[in-house]
Scaffold this active site. Structure first.
Site, PDB file in Angstrom:
ATOM      1  CG  ASP A 200      -1.724   1.251   1.377  1.00  0.00           C
ATOM      2  OD1 ASP A 200      -2.620   1.496   0.550  1.00  0.00           O
ATOM      3  OD2 ASP A 200      -1.445   2.008   2.314  1.00  0.00           O
TER       4      ASP A 200
ATOM      5  CD  GLU B 142      -3.301  -1.983  -1.163  1.00  0.00           C
ATOM      6  OE1 GLU B 142      -3.654  -0.804  -1.334  1.00  0.00           O
ATOM      7  OE2 GLU B 142      -3.547  -2.628  -0.121  1.00  0.00           O
TER       8      GLU B 142
END
Length: 226
Positions: free
Chosen positions: A43, A115
């Site tokens: 992320d 992610e």
């Protein structure tokens, strides 16, 4: 689980340590060696790469415009669409309960896996490889985004309106969370004391519920055209 070599061809990256790829595809419901830590790292890498990309491609865009464009590119729905394009669902490793409930098609699980894969590439190679992966798999979305054309979300619009009027900022409070862990429905209350207005909104996440509540306040006060 489907052929990982095929997935790596779609990613445009061959893992030296394939166990990292397997971990990135493993949901917490399937065991302790799962993708949660990788998702956390991925992320951050994704946010940095998208922010730099936008700054370079749109030198005249304001900070607010860049922030809204970045939010569009890194949001759950966008990443889930990328995951579907990569057919990640058939590669995910899920616990029995998640498999039965259709976890392989759920936006939250798919976006987390994207992610996690970004972080797995970073761990397997380096930051340049991870950033190159982001540019490849999000190339369509990056090419289409226009910071200048991104509308402000309801929470931002409400806050800016209140600030312009010299009013106190809204207070958001979760009223209830209903449903099972993978199908939750949040109900959030937005209170603007200076206007004497309180409205509720609901959504599949707290963020969505807050946005809906803010939109309802805008409508109630006549600020929204909708």
């Amino acid at each position: 689980m489907a052929d990982l070599k095929r997935l790596q061809r779609k990613l445009g990256y061959d893992f030296r340590d394939e166990s990292l790829l397997v971990q990135s595809l493993t949901h917490r419901s399937a065991g302790s060696r799962n993708n949660e830590r990788l998702e956390f790292l991925g992320d951050a890498i994704l946010g940095f790469e998208i922010a730099e990309n936008l700054c370079r491609q749109h030198p005249n865009a304001s900070e607010g415009e860049l922030s809204r464009a970045r939010a569009q590119l890194v949001k759950r729905e966008t990443l889930a669409n990328v995951a579907r394009r990569l057919e990640l669902g058939e590669h995910l490793i899920l616990g029995t309960g998640e498999l039965r409930s259709g976890g392989q098609t759920r936006d939250s699980i798919l976006s987390d896996a994207v992610e996690a894969i970004i972080a797995a590439v970073f761990m397997d190679a380096d930051i340049d490889s991870a950033r190159a992966l982001i540019r490849r798999i999000l190339s369509r979305e990056i090419a289409r985004i226009s910071p200048e054309g991104q509308p402000k979300d309801s929470k931002t619009r409400l806050q800016e309106y209140l600030q312009a009027q010299g009013k106190s900022l809204p207070v958001y409070q979760v009223v209830s969370v209903e449903g099972s862990a993978h199908e939750q429905m949040f109900v959030v209350e937005c209170q603007v004391s200076d206007l004497g207005v309180t409205e509720r909104g609901q959504g599949a996440s707290r963020r969505k519920a807050e946005q809906q509540a803010a939109f309802n306040v805008l409508v109630k006060t006549g600020v929204s055209d909708s």
